[in-house]
Enzyme design. Structure first.
Site, PDB file in Angstrom:
ATOM      1  N   HIS A 377      13.401  10.149 -24.326  1.00 25.84           N
ATOM      2  CA  HIS A 377      14.211   8.962 -24.614  1.00 25.84           C
ATOM      3  C   HIS A 377      14.737   8.261 -23.376  1.00 25.84           C
ATOM      4  CE1 HIS A 377      14.649   9.592 -29.023  1.00 25.84           C
ATOM      5  NE2 HIS A 377      14.468  10.850 -28.676  1.00 25.84           N
ATOM      6  N   LYS A 568      27.080  -1.555 -26.950  1.00 20.39           N
ATOM      7  CA  LYS A 568      26.256  -0.404 -26.602  1.00 20.39           C
ATOM      8  C   LYS A 568      27.063   0.412 -25.610  1.00 20.39           C
ATOM      9  CE  LYS A 568      23.113  -3.462 -25.151  1.00 20.39           C
ATOM     10  NZ  LYS A 568      21.761  -3.160 -25.579  1.00 20.39           N
ATOM     11  N   ARG A 569      26.603   1.628 -25.251  1.00 20.13           N
ATOM     12  CA  ARG A 569      27.310   2.381 -24.236  1.00 20.13           C
ATOM     13  C   ARG A 569      27.429   1.549 -22.956  1.00 20.13           C
ATOM     14  NH1 ARG A 569      28.455   7.879 -25.313  1.00 20.13           N
ATOM     15  NH2 ARG A 569      29.311   7.805 -23.223  1.00 20.13           N
ATOM     16  N   LYS A 574      22.484  -1.184 -18.208  1.00 23.73           N
ATOM     17  CA  LYS A 574      22.518  -2.107 -19.351  1.00 23.73           C
ATOM     18  C   LYS A 574      23.112  -3.457 -18.957  1.00 23.73           C
ATOM     19  CE  LYS A 574      22.975   1.754 -22.654  1.00 23.73           C
ATOM     20  NZ  LYS A 574      21.844   1.623 -23.611  1.00 23.73           N
ATOM     21  N   THR A 676      17.880   0.150 -29.825  1.00 26.76           N
ATOM     22  CA  THR A 676      17.766   0.067 -31.276  1.00 26.76           C
ATOM     23  C   THR A 676      18.790  -0.931 -31.825  1.00 26.76           C
ATOM     24  OG1 THR A 676      19.125   2.063 -31.344  1.00 26.76           O
ATOM     25  CG2 THR A 676      16.773   2.338 -31.767  1.00 26.76           C
ATOM     26  N   LYS A 680      18.722  -3.928 -34.891  1.00 27.21           N
ATOM     27  CA  LYS A 680      19.733  -4.192 -35.927  1.00 27.21           C
ATOM     28  C   LYS A 680      20.151  -5.664 -35.899  1.00 27.21           C
ATOM     29  CE  LYS A 680      21.042   0.514 -35.191  1.00 27.21           C
ATOM     30  NZ  LYS A 680      21.810   1.422 -34.313  1.00 27.21           N
TER      31      LYS A 680
HETATM   32  C1  26W Z   1      24.217  14.737 -21.994  1.00 30.51           C
HETATM   33  C2  26W Z   1      22.985  14.241 -21.419  1.00 30.51           C
HETATM   34  C3  26W Z   1      22.273  13.211 -22.166  1.00 30.51           C
HETATM   35  C4  26W Z   1      21.171  12.644 -21.595  1.00 30.51           C
HETATM   36  C5  26W Z   1      20.444  11.722 -22.277  1.00 30.51           C
HETATM   37  C6  26W Z   1      22.659  12.846 -23.451  1.00 30.51           C
HETATM   38  C7  26W Z   1      21.943  11.910 -24.132  1.00 30.51           C
HETATM   39  C8  26W Z   1      20.832  11.357 -23.542  1.00 30.51           C
HETATM   40  C9  26W Z   1      20.007  10.384 -24.331  1.00 30.51           C
HETATM   41  C10 26W Z   1      18.546  10.564 -23.973  1.00 30.51           C
HETATM   42  C11 26W Z   1      20.488   9.008 -24.120  1.00 30.51           C
HETATM   43  C12 26W Z   1      20.031   8.074 -25.187  1.00 30.51           C
HETATM   44  O1  26W Z   1      20.662   7.927 -26.200  1.00 30.51           O
HETATM   45  N1  26W Z   1      18.899   7.396 -24.945  1.00 30.51           N
HETATM   46  C13 26W Z   1      18.546   6.271 -25.765  1.00 30.51           C
HETATM   47  O2  26W Z   1      17.697   6.672 -26.820  1.00 30.51           O
HETATM   48  C14 26W Z   1      17.468   5.604 -27.718  1.00 30.51           C
HETATM   49  C15 26W Z   1      16.663   6.139 -28.877  1.00 30.51           C
HETATM   50  O3  26W Z   1      15.355   6.408 -28.474  1.00 30.51           O
HETATM   51  C16 26W Z   1      16.791   4.446 -27.022  1.00 30.51           C
HETATM   52  O4  26W Z   1      16.686   3.380 -27.917  1.00 30.51           O
HETATM   53  C17 26W Z   1      17.597   4.008 -25.799  1.00 30.51           C
HETATM   54  O5  26W Z   1      16.889   3.039 -25.071  1.00 30.51           O
HETATM   55  C18 26W Z   1      17.890   5.207 -24.918  1.00 30.51           C
HETATM   56  O6  26W Z   1      18.755   4.848 -23.854  1.00 30.51           O
END
Ligand code: 26W
Length: 834
Positions: A377, A568-569, A574, A676, A680
């Site tokens: 991801h 978004k975060r 971003k 995503t 939406k």
């Molecule tokens: C705690 C470490 C950590 C590292 C990465 C926690 C969570 C993550 C995720 C990979 C971050 C995340 O949410 N990525 C997002 O995933 C979405 C679903 O595929 C994508 O639409 C986003 O672009 C992507 O940033």
């Protein structure tokens, strides 16, 4: 019938064949609500501030889900078909009640039942606390996938963690973010069913001991461990009006009841019991870092805890149905790893198969490598998980043995294919060459899986060409793309009933399970009556959001303005900063008397910063600083408002996305894996202003250039410019940009605390700015001007809006799940009739 799930030693069972299904009438629902309120909870008077009526409604609903889940489970067992297990550290479910009632088709009946009590269903909905067990995109994607799997009748079981505290609540005070604990279980969570009989034991610590078994084979024993119990809680996931219900199983940690004998004998019984709290810590809190790995040991424990409990559960079920013969296990089971977070499932399955089920390495590897599939991801290097080998040695010694063996075999295969290529070996190794050797979890996941996918076309391409290039050369057949999607049940039907009804007035309601049908709206894009209705719905949604914004921030905004939204975060990649620079530019135009023709605009920004991410917190502070100055200048009245929306979460998005006109998807090209939120917004008729990044590329392809405001450098242009990037060359030659920077430099927006603005000025002017914000300023401002011109033409804008919704079909998570199923899972839908 082979023995089933929960019947290790069966002493009897209820005969359910004569049991009639629960009635779905308003009267029956009313009776059940009353039953729970009066007999189960022992309450008499209703106070909406108390949770009991809400809980009674949930229990009445849950009963109706449970009988369906039981039927599905029986049908799945009879069919003996293949199953998929979705392993994810995060599920961002949001509220469940509306979705459950709509899926069951009893929203009106439940509303009528409550009507007898003089209570509005909406007020009951509002009583529900969001289940926020996720950070952002990845967690919400998992929730959308569960919805689609159930709607497509696919036998998919979600496994996750029941965090005691979910994603923190964000409070903004004096412009600063403060985190507050999300005590979501405080009033109880009536949706869950505790399955104590399925408790598993998880090992930590100790040592791995080799021995030779009776047959003379080398075996391993993991001993002297500190064990923790994993207790599962089930949440039922309904499909849309198909009587199909799947399960989300969340694990909660508990202490074993072996007491510390020393302390116990020393007479400190209470201390010995208290020490057991340590075990429960494992599932205490969700780590709130999206896209950056903090490397906490407790996080590693969470990952192993989920992986081990889920695999043990799966193997237990297998053995109870098929006995010890695992020869067909790979044919009938598949594990989808949601990023590398559950990548420990690879060595853990090896361990369970070898140490607990007596398989050889080859037999175990054959099963592991045919059942594991990995989804990546993120391309951001800081988000790629690596754990010190030393930590593994201490916490999971047996797994480290196995990882070393996987690595040895991987490197042997690489050496055979590319003899003498030491650099390649170093790059591909599961263990880094550093002074403190690190385990590369992505490499482990790739080595152990038969499928590796990215989440948008561009992202999957970049994985193969960049990050995972060596692996794609070794195993090209593993790599594939699965573009993300979102469920239209929540993200259109439920959150935007006005638009749904407007759509239904022209085309059939089938879009709710077949989103491609929205394409038929194209025929009405120019229909002025339809356009009028479309606009009225949007206006109503904007009015509703304006109310929420005023309640949360005290800022009054007009539903007549253009709603320009970025939620978004908060992350540098971003580029909320780029958005802010544009707001300052608009403000500057107004101040210098060039704002007469501006379209009135509300810029709404929302999102949480990871608690330890200093720069993200600076960005929030800066938005607040600019907002205060902009919103209090009389010249901006009726022209421009900037709002920071606090505590952005799933429920907030349900109000925000139906109200947006312009959707900001402005990440530096090559950084956002998919996005995503973009989908939406599009589904709800917002037009995107965006870069060629993530799924934006496919959104643009679907709607066409004339219905999308494209700007910014491409991935290739970014790569070419990066080594010679000089922000000042963009700033100094652009008068608008220079004026924006001068306002910032002159501390026009700063209060006493200039730290945030200083940091931001520095980042924009830094030649090493990884996000290259300055490089895209001009083209962003130009695209905003095109958006503004389009918005001024009401008919043109409405047409664009309709065409965006019409083209959203391919961004349904139903399509995504069908893709996963066709290429990876190969499941047969459950047929309840058969
Ligand atoms: C705690 C470490 C950590 C590292 C990465 C926690 C969570 C993550 C995720 C990979 C971050 C995340 O949410 N990525 C997002 O995933 C979405 C679903 O595929 C994508 O639409 C986003 O672009 C992507 O940033």
């Amino acid at each position: 019938m082979p023995p089933t799930d929960d019947d290790a030693a069966e002493t009897g069972s209820f005969n359910m064949t004569k049991t009639r299904a629960l009635s779905m009438t308003a009267q029956a629902i009313y009776d059940d609500i009353k039953h729970y309120f009066w007999r189960t909870m022992g309450r008499r008077t209703i106070h909406l501030r108390q949770p009991f009526l809400f809980q009674s409604v949930v229990l009445a609903t849950r009963d109706r889900l449970m009988e369906r889940r039981n039927n599905v489970r029986n049908a799945a067992q009879r069919s003996g078909h293949r199953q998929t297990y979705y392993l994810s550290l995060e599920y961002l479910m949001g509220r469940l009640l509306r979705n459950a009632l709509q899926s069951l088709g009893i929203e009106n009946e439940t509303g009528a039942a409550l009507g007898h009590l003089g209570i509005e269903l909406e007020d009951i909905y509002d009583r529900e606390h969001d289940a926020g067990l996720g950070n952002g995109g990845l967690g919400r994607l998992a929730a959308c996938f569960l919805d689609s799997c159930a709607t497509l009748r696919l036998p998919v079981l979600g496994y996750g963690i029941r965090y005691h505290y979910g994603m923190f609540r964000q409070r903004i005070q004096d412009g600063y973010q403060f985190e507050e604990p999300d005590d979501w279980l405080r009033e109880g969570f009536p949706w869950e069913v505790r399955r104590i009989e399925l408790t598993k034991t998880i090992k930590f610590g100790g040592r791995s001991v080799a021995y030779t078994d009776e047959k003379g084979e080398l075996r391993h024993n993991w001993t002297d461990t500190h064990d923790v119990l994993a207790i599962p809680y089930d949440i039922l996931i309904p499909g849309f009006r198909n009587d199909h219900v799947n399960t989300l199983r969340l694990w909660s940690a508990a202490a074993t009841d072996e007491f510390d004998l020393d302390e116990f004998n020393a007479g400190s019984y209470a201390d010995a019991v208290a020490a057991k709290n340590a075990a429960e810590n494992i599932t205490m809190v969700l780590y709130p870092n999206a896209n950056s790995e903090a490397g906490q040991e407790l996080r590693l424990r969470q990952q192993y805890f989920l992986s081990s409990a889920s695999l043990q559960d799966t193997l237990r079920r297998w053995v109870s149905r098929h006995g010890d013969d695992l020869s067909r296990f790979a044919e009938l089971n598949c594990f989808q790893l949601n990023d590398t977070h559950p990548a420990m499932a690879v060595p853990e399955l090896m361990r369970l198969l070898m140490d607990e089920h007596g398989l050889s390495w080859e037999a175990a590897w054959n099963i592991t490598n045919r059942t594991m599939a990995y989804t990546n991801h993120t391309l951001l290097p800081e988000a790629l998980e690596q754990w010190p080998a030393e930590t593994f040695a201490r916490l999971l010694p047996r797994l480290l043995d196995i990882i070393h063996e996987i690595n040895a075999r991987l490197l042997a295969a690489v050496a055979e294919r590319w003899p003498g290529d030491q650099q390649r070996l170093n790059r591909m190794s599961l263990v880094s060459n550093d002074s403190t050797p690190m385990l590369r979890m992505a490499h482990l996941a790739i080595a152990g899986s038969f499928s590796v996918n990215g989440v948008a076309k561009l992202h999957s391409k970049l994985l193969c060409e960049g990050l995972f290039r060596d692996f794609a050369e070794l195993w090209p057949e593993k790599f594939n793309n699965k573009t993300n999607g979102v469920t239209q049940r929540r993200w259109l039907a439920a959150c935007n009933p006005g638009l749904a009804a407007t759509i239904d007035s022209k085309i059939s309601e089938d879009w709710i399970t077949d989103l491609d049908r929205l394409q038929q709206l194209t025929a009405f894009a120019d229909d002025s009556e339809f356009q009028k209705r479309w606009r009225a719905v949007k206006h109503g949604n904007k009015f509703r959001l304006a109310g929420l914004v005023e309640a949360k921030t005290g800022i009054a905004i007009s539903a007549d303005a253009m709603f320009d939204v970025q939620v978004k975060r908060i992350h540098e990649y971003k580029r909320q900063l780029l958005n802010l620079l544009h707001v300052i530019h608009l403000y500057d135009r107004i101040c210098r008397g060039d704002g007469e023709n501006l379209v009135p605009r509300v810029v709404l920004i929302g999102g949480k910063a990871a608690p330890g991410y200093v720069m993200a917190k600076h960005i929030i502070k800066c938005i607040g600083d600019v907002a205060r100055v902009v919103n209090s200048n009389p010249a901006t009245e009726g022209r421009l408002r900037l709002v920071f929306f606090p505590d952005y979460n799933v429920s907030a998005m349900e109000c925000i996305c139906p109200a947006a006109d312009l959707s900001e998807q402005i990440s530096t090209a090559g950084k956002e894996a998919s996005g995503t939120g973009n989908m939406k917004f599009m589904t709800n008729g917002a037009v995107t202003i965006g870069t060629l990044d993530g799924a934006n590329v496919e959104i643009l392809e679907a709607v066409g250039e004339e219905n999308f405001f494209l700007f910014g450098l491409t991935v290739e242009e970014i790569a070419t410019l990066r080594p010679i990037y000089e922000p000042s060359s963009f700033i100094d030659k652009d008068e608008d940009f220079l004026r924006v920077m001068t306002l910032l430099r002159d501390k026009h927006f700063s209060g006493n605390d200039t730290a945030a603005l200083d940091a931001i000025l520095h980042s924009i002017q830094n030649p090493h700015d990884p996000w290259m914000t300055a490089a895209d300023f001009r083209s962003f401002v130009d695209a905003q001007q095109r958006a503004e011109a389009a918005y001024r033409n009401v008919g043109q804008w409405t047409k664009m809006s309709i065409l965006n919704t019409a083209a959203a079909g391919r961004f349904s998570s139903d399509r995504t799940i069908l893709d996963y199923n066709r290429d990876i899972w190969r499941l047969t839908p459950i047929d309840l009739e058969a």
